[in-house]
Motif scaffolding. Structure first.
Motif, mmCIF file in Angstrom:
data_model
loop_
_atom_site.group_PDB
_atom_site.id
_atom_site.type_symbol
_atom_site.label_atom_id
_atom_site.label_comp_id
_atom_site.label_asym_id
_atom_site.label_seq_id
_atom_site.Cartn_x
_atom_site.Cartn_y
_atom_site.Cartn_z
ATOM 1 N N MET A 103 0.841 -1.194 0.000
ATOM 2 C CA MET A 103 0.000 0.000 0.000
ATOM 3 C C MET A 103 0.875 1.242 0.000
ATOM 4 O O MET A 103 1.904 1.287 0.678
ATOM 5 N N THR A 104 0.458 2.239 -0.765
ATOM 6 C CA THR A 104 1.158 3.520 -0.807
ATOM 7 C C THR A 104 0.182 4.607 -0.385
ATOM 8 O O THR A 104 -0.941 4.664 -0.879
ATOM 9 N N THR A 105 0.625 5.458 0.534
ATOM 10 C CA THR A 105 -0.206 6.576 0.999
ATOM 11 C C THR A 105 0.362 7.876 0.467
ATOM 12 O O THR A 105 1.566 8.135 0.587
ATOM 13 N N LEU A 106 -0.498 8.690 -0.140
ATOM 14 C CA LEU A 106 -0.116 10.007 -0.633
ATOM 15 C C LEU A 106 -0.833 11.065 0.197
ATOM 16 O O LEU A 106 -2.047 10.977 0.411
ATOM 17 N N ILE A 107 -0.087 12.053 0.668
ATOM 18 C CA ILE A 107 -0.652 13.116 1.495
ATOM 19 C C ILE A 107 -0.323 14.462 0.867
ATOM 20 O O ILE A 107 0.827 14.723 0.512
ATOM 21 N N ASP A 108 -1.338 15.299 0.718
ATOM 22 C CA ASP A 108 -1.155 16.644 0.169
ATOM 23 C C ASP A 108 -1.817 17.631 1.124
ATOM 24 O O ASP A 108 -3.046 17.687 1.225
ATOM 25 N N VAL A 109 -0.995 18.377 1.861
ATOM 26 C CA VAL A 109 -1.494 19.366 2.815
ATOM 27 C C VAL A 109 -0.954 20.732 2.419
ATOM 28 O O VAL A 109 0.247 20.989 2.530
ATOM 29 N N HIS A 110 -1.835 21.598 1.934
ATOM 30 C CA HIS A 110 -1.439 22.942 1.506
ATOM 31 C C HIS A 110 -0.279 22.913 0.512
ATOM 32 O O HIS A 110 0.639 23.745 0.572
ATOM 33 N N GLN B 274 3.812 -4.986 6.688
ATOM 34 C CA GLN B 274 2.833 -4.078 7.265
ATOM 35 C C GLN B 274 1.436 -4.370 6.716
ATOM 36 O O GLN B 274 0.442 -4.315 7.438
ATOM 37 N N TYR B 275 1.382 -4.717 5.433
ATOM 38 C CA TYR B 275 0.107 -5.049 4.791
ATOM 39 C C TYR B 275 -0.537 -6.242 5.505
ATOM 40 O O TYR B 275 -1.728 -6.221 5.834
ATOM 41 N N ASP B 276 0.252 -7.294 5.744
ATOM 42 C CA ASP B 276 -0.264 -8.488 6.408
ATOM 43 C C ASP B 276 -0.695 -8.186 7.845
ATOM 44 O O ASP B 276 -1.704 -8.723 8.325
ATOM 45 N N LYS B 277 0.047 -7.309 8.515
ATOM 46 C CA LYS B 277 -0.283 -6.943 9.889
ATOM 47 C C LYS B 277 -1.633 -6.231 9.942
ATOM 48 O O LYS B 277 -2.484 -6.540 10.788
ATOM 49 N N ASP B 278 -1.830 -5.279 9.028
ATOM 50 C CA ASP B 278 -3.095 -4.538 8.989
ATOM 51 C C ASP B 278 -4.250 -5.458 8.600
ATOM 52 O O ASP B 278 -5.344 -5.378 9.172
ATOM 53 N N TYR C 213 -10.253 -4.952 -1.403
ATOM 54 C CA TYR C 213 -10.278 -3.604 -2.001
ATOM 55 C C TYR C 213 -10.302 -2.539 -0.913
ATOM 56 O O TYR C 213 -9.743 -1.451 -1.054
ATOM 57 N N ASN C 214 -10.980 -2.852 0.170
ATOM 58 C CA ASN C 214 -10.959 -2.027 1.377
ATOM 59 C C ASN C 214 -10.926 -3.027 2.530
ATOM 60 O O ASN C 214 -11.940 -3.637 2.852
ATOM 61 N N ARG C 215 -9.756 -3.215 3.116
ATOM 62 C CA ARG C 215 -9.556 -4.334 4.047
ATOM 63 C C ARG C 215 -10.464 -4.269 5.267
ATOM 64 O O ARG C 215 -10.710 -5.288 5.914
ATOM 65 N N ARG C 216 -10.993 -3.091 5.562
ATOM 66 C CA ARG C 216 -11.925 -2.949 6.681
ATOM 67 C C ARG C 216 -13.166 -3.824 6.485
ATOM 68 O O ARG C 216 -13.799 -4.262 7.443
ATOM 69 N N PHE C 217 -13.506 -4.107 5.196
ATOM 70 C CA PHE C 217 -14.733 -4.836 4.896
ATOM 71 C C PHE C 217 -14.464 -6.212 4.279
ATOM 72 O O PHE C 217 -15.289 -6.747 3.557
ATOM 73 N N VAL C 218 -13.323 -6.784 4.589
ATOM 74 C CA VAL C 218 -12.938 -8.058 3.989
ATOM 75 C C VAL C 218 -13.921 -9.179 4.343
ATOM 76 O O VAL C 218 -14.091 -10.132 3.573
ATOM 77 N N ASN C 219 -14.604 -9.081 5.491
ATOM 78 C CA ASN C 219 -15.550 -10.116 5.908
ATOM 79 C C ASN C 219 -17.000 -9.800 5.552
ATOM 80 O O ASN C 219 -17.898 -10.581 5.866
ATOM 81 N N LEU C 220 -17.241 -8.672 4.879
ATOM 82 C CA LEU C 220 -18.608 -8.245 4.580
ATOM 83 C C LEU C 220 -19.134 -8.946 3.336
ATOM 84 O O LEU C 220 -18.402 -9.145 2.369
#
Length: 215
Positions: A82-89, A101-105, A156-163
């Protein structure tokens, strides 16, 4: 009712249920975000924040636009990265998370259990079932999902892997314990360009998760 007629009825009912479901490979779902009142009081510019989910096979992208800050999560379930992109101002940062880290999450999210409730709600043209998600730490959140749309890529969204479908309304629990409600306004089941999931090669400063937390 005869035995043969009963079997026919069961078969037709089961077939109808299966036919109603659609396996989704490519999709774009736009959600509006209803942030906690206390957060909006602190910064009115957060009003109108959006959450956009993209899917394409094993690739997934989440855009969270808070107007003053923009977060993009590029998830590849094939390479388990996973890659996170952050744009603040205009200050842009890139954070990479490898397989470890992916497996841990993923292990943490696999611990979320969903229990269906009797209520239903129509959202963005789909009939959705209410469910309660219980996290490993005991915290709960509410969601409405449509069983008519089943993601090809469960991660696709690991929060809902069991849904058993795709959520069109759900709550996100913040670090303070407050809840942000996310509600779908548009569902598009069209081919998503592969370029949407490309990791930028320039324009971002690459940092670690620890470095970004200290900023």
């Amino acid at each position: 009712m005869s035995h043969r007629l009963l079997l026919t009825f069961i078969f037709l009912y089961s077939s109808g249920t299966l036919l109603a479901q659609r396996i989704v490979s490519d999709a774009k779902i736009v959600y509006k975000m209803e942030l906690p009142p206390e957060q909006l009081q602190m910064d009115a510019m957060l009003e109108g924040s959006t959450f956009t989910q993209y899917m394409r096979g094993p690739l997934s992208r989440i855009d969270m636009n808070f107007n003053i800050a923009h977060y993009t999560y590029l998830i590849n379930s094939k390479t388990e990265t996973m890659t996170t992109l952050i744009d603040v101002h205009g200050n842009k940062y890139l954070i990479r998370a490898g397989k470890e880290q992916y497996d841990k999450d993923l292990k943490q999210y696999e611990g979320i259990q969903f229990k269906d409730q009797p209520e239903t709600r129509d959202i963005a043209g789909y009939t959705c079932r209410r469910a309660i998600g219980t996290m490993p730490d005991g915290k709960t959140f509410e969601l409405y999902y449509t069983p008519d749309l089943v993601p090809e890529n469960r991660q696709y969204n690991r929060r809902f892997v069991n849904l058993k479908g795709i959520p069109l309304e759900f709550e996100i629990i913040t670090k303070t314990g407050a809840k942000t409600r996310v509600i779908a306004t548009k569902v598009e089941l069209n081919l998503i360009p592969a370029s949407y999931f490309d990791v930028p090669k320039t324009g971002y400063k690459e940092v670690s998760q620890q470095e970004i937390e200290k900023m």
